[in-house]
Design an enzyme around this catalytic site. Structure first.
Site, PDB file in Angstrom:
ATOM      1  N   TYR A 566       0.816  -1.226   0.000  1.00 28.87           N
ATOM      2  CA  TYR A 566       0.000   0.000   0.000  1.00 28.87           C
ATOM      3  C   TYR A 566       0.848   1.273   0.000  1.00 28.87           C
ATOM      4  O   TYR A 566       0.333   2.341   0.337  1.00 28.87           O
ATOM      5  CB  TYR A 566      -0.908   0.157   1.199  1.00 28.87           C
ATOM      6  CG  TYR A 566      -1.680  -0.940   1.844  1.00 28.87           C
ATOM      7  CD1 TYR A 566      -2.596  -0.622   2.861  1.00 28.87           C
ATOM      8  CD2 TYR A 566      -1.563  -2.265   1.499  1.00 28.87           C
ATOM      9  CE1 TYR A 566      -3.333  -1.574   3.498  1.00 28.87           C
ATOM     10  CE2 TYR A 566      -2.298  -3.235   2.130  1.00 28.87           C
ATOM     11  CZ  TYR A 566      -3.180  -2.890   3.144  1.00 28.87           C
ATOM     12  OH  TYR A 566      -3.917  -3.844   3.791  1.00 28.87           O
ATOM     13  N   HIS A 567       2.086   1.228  -0.357  1.00 27.35           N
ATOM     14  CA  HIS A 567       2.988   2.361  -0.152  1.00 27.35           C
ATOM     15  C   HIS A 567       3.198   3.131  -1.456  1.00 27.35           C
ATOM     16  O   HIS A 567       4.218   2.986  -2.115  1.00 27.35           O
ATOM     17  CB  HIS A 567       4.331   1.880   0.410  1.00 27.35           C
ATOM     18  CG  HIS A 567       4.213   1.182   1.715  1.00 27.35           C
ATOM     19  ND1 HIS A 567       5.224   0.408   2.251  1.00 27.35           N
ATOM     20  CD2 HIS A 567       3.204   1.130   2.617  1.00 27.35           C
ATOM     21  CE1 HIS A 567       4.827  -0.087   3.417  1.00 27.35           C
ATOM     22  NE2 HIS A 567       3.610   0.346   3.650  1.00 27.35           N
TER      23      HIS A 567
END
Length: 634
Positions: A566-567
């Protein structure tokens, strides 16, 4: 899985609620605590405030809206919540926080052990990558899932709660690249001030705070594999460290954003305590579709949003602040005419400012594995179903037991020969030791989270369902692979288009392979060998042609079971105006625009050595201070 745990906890609450008299309820709770091993008379309130469990209330869900506010904040993720909280401390300043999602559901989302299930809910945008040729090959349609949270709290509603700030070198590099004020020395006070830390061994080292809004703690429980990993990594030559102290080369137990085993979302931390502020209006299910811009002066003066199938406009007397995340803020800017001129014109969008919005996009690629089998009894945890019972549900209520952990139990940071940075003390791969493996949950959660195709999931991972096993999730922190995002159309509700190709730079692949080999080497140390830990010998489907446990095999393995964390960053990259790839300046103001800022993880200029939520909180707090300074409203 989530439903079972939810029902078990609700059942326990129901049992307690049957005691109408306060004294009888007190005795029932004390008896429960005694059965769980309590050594003194305690009430449940000694462990958890029931308002933290059931009292979530972010004020009037339908506030009497004003025609204008001093500030409009778009997006209620960690940065947006921090900005709204900070600005509204001044009772003379009016703030409107607009969030397209809804508020969280107590209990259903609070249990750390159920985090895999959250990607299957409508708190996730459900983005997927473009079809891949160099990675994600064993995933559904060869697309990695790019989870991105929506709702009050943003991705803190669905993430694995790992709290990791990054390396001091990350921030000093931001500062040196033309972003004054963002050095480690200057951002560290924001990290410390935000914290309410309860961690082992490192609380007194000067890098942690107490009394802040952000709960940070070690898990109330973990499998025996966590201390084994930390001990084995030390025997391998990696020191025991506090990875949030700025230096990271070493190993440690994971620090989480939980409070006594309760998921500590951004809304719980920053909105719930101020729900009675009259000058802050929080509006959910409000989808902002356009920034209102005065063409003659390139000044943002408000936003347009839809709610309940109606369209509204609201004005900002001072600033519009975008905190919708790397994807949401960039998408809204382009829809509003701020972005790459050629792309916007091709969609028929009027261009107000030609800026490289969305032209930079980085993320942290990773891999699901390697997997190891434990041949000697270490605990009674073999799979998720075996831990779902009333005893563990009861333990969770007092911040103990297996439900308090998302099973990402320890973090180990290593330096590979493929890092883009020569500094030997600057690690580039993070090894996340997981107490279970992807096949230990027979619900749809692992399939939806990792997007593993049925062959990989059933034949490789679920083949270990009745076997005690665990895995690593190696994460590449300093990826060289650069992508971009564009609009699909003028439709504000359409997902953006992602242009990102995993491992287009082979060095990213080689770094992860090095990480896998390091994980294998650590498991050969005495602490793991005493548990009879062995590398899972079955070949991954799709990699049968390669000799097992060779570099060629692990390259194939990484390409087949690629994953993400999710980065996503850099779509609204921070940098000086002289940098043709930058979108905002060091004070997060849009280049060439007035009264418009981006305050979220999208401004991060290069891949950091961190899980982004920690940095997002810091950006929100620091960005809010900049806004107040520039507007003279302390």
């Amino acid at each position: 899985m989530n439903l079972k745990i939810f029902l078990a906890i609700v059942l326990l609450f129901g049992i307690v609620d049957k005691f109408n008299a306060a004294e009888r309820r007190k005795r029932a709770i004390e008896n429960l605590l005694n059965r769980l091993g309590s050594t003194r008379n305690q009430s449940l309130g000694d462990y958890i405030d029931f308002s933290e469990f059931l009292g979530l209330d972010y004020g009037d869900r339908n506030p009497p809206l004003r025609k204008s506010y001093d500030f409009i904040v778009v997006g209620a993720g960690p940065a947006g919540c921090a900005v709204a909280n900070s600005l509204s401390k001044n009772p003379d300043i009016t703030v409107l926080l607009l969030e397209l999602g809804k508020s969280e559901i107590p209990l259903a989302q609070d249990v750390p052990a159920t985090f895999l299930t959250q990607s299957s809910t409508d708190y996730n945008f459900g983005y997927v990558t473009n079809r891949q040729t160099g990675g994600c090959l064993g995933l559904i349609d060869q697309r990695c899932g790019w989870h991105h949270g929506r709702g009050l709290g943003g991705s803190t509603l669905i993430n694995s709660m790992i709290y990791s700030r990054g390396n001091w070198r990350d921030f000093d590099a931001w500062n040196a690249s033309g972003n004054p004020g963002w050095s480690w020395k200057e951002v560290l006070p924001y990290f410390i001030k935000a914290e309410d830390a309860n961690i082992r061994d490192f609380e007194g080292n000067g890098f942690h705070g107490t009394g802040g809004y952000l709960a940070v703690e070690n898990s109330g429980d973990s499998t025996p594999l966590a201390p084994t990993m930390v001990e084995a990594a030390q025997q391998f030559g990696l020191p025991y460290i506090d990875y949030n102290s700025g230096n990271q080369l070493g190993t440690s137990f994971t620090q989480y954003n939980t409070k006594r085993g309760l998921r500590w979302s951004a809304a719980r931390a920053l909105l719930n305590p101020i729900r009675h502020r009259k000058n802050l209006h929080v509006l959910t299910k409000a989808w902002v579709t356009k920034i209102l811009i005065d063409e003659s002066s390139n000044t943002a003066y408000g936003v347009e949003y839809t709610r309940n199938k109606k369209r509204f406009r609201v004005r900002a007397k001072r600033e519009v602040v975008l905190s919708a995340g790397a994807f949401g803020s960039a998408k809204l800017l382009m829809l509003s005419g701020v972005g790459p001129e050629d792309h916007l014109k091709s969609l028929g969008i009027q261009v107000f400012k030609n800026l490289p919005v969305g032209e930079s996009l980085y993320e942290h690629p990773g891999v699901i594995g390697p997997v190891f089998v434990v041949n000697r009894p270490v605990d009674n945890t073999f799979n998720i179903d075996s831990i779902i019972n009333l005893q563990n549900s009861a333990a969770y209520l007092v911040g103990r037991g297996l439900f308090t952990s998302p099973y990402t139990e320890s973090l180990t940071f290593v330096k590979t020969p493929f890092s883009p940075y020569p500094d030997r003390e600057y690690p580039d791969v993070e090894l996340i030791q997981v107490g279970l493996q992807a096949g230990d949950d027979l619900s749809p959660s692992p399939r939806n989270f990792f997007r593993l195709n049925d062959t990989i999931l059933n034949d490789y991972f679920r083949a270990l369902y009745d076997v005690r096993a665990f895995m690593f999730l190696p994460l590449l922190m300093h990826s060289r692979t650069k992508g971009s995002m564009t609009l699909k159309s003028q439709n504000p509700f359409a997902h953006p288009v992602f242009n990102y190709n995993y491992f287009e730079d082979e060095r990213d692949l080689e770094a992860l392979v090095y990480g896998i080999k390091t994980a294998i080497a650590i498991t050969k140390q005495q602490p793991f060998q005493e548990l009879g830990v062995e590398l899972y010998q079955k070949k991954l489907p799709g990699c049968e042609a390669f000799v097992f446990n060779t570099d060629h095999y692990w390259r194939c393995y990484t390409r087949v079971v690629t994953t993400t964390f999710y980065h996503y960053i850099a779509t609204c990259k921070m940098g000086p105006e002289s940098d043709p790839t930058s979108v905002v300046d060091a004070r997060l103001r849009m280049h060439g625009m007035k009264n418009l800022r981006v305050v979220d993880a999208g401004i991060i200029p290069r891949p950091p050595s961190a899980h982004l939520v920690a940095i997002a909180y810091m950006i929100g707090d620091k960005g809010a201070d900049m806004i107040k300074e520039d507007n003279g409203i302390w």
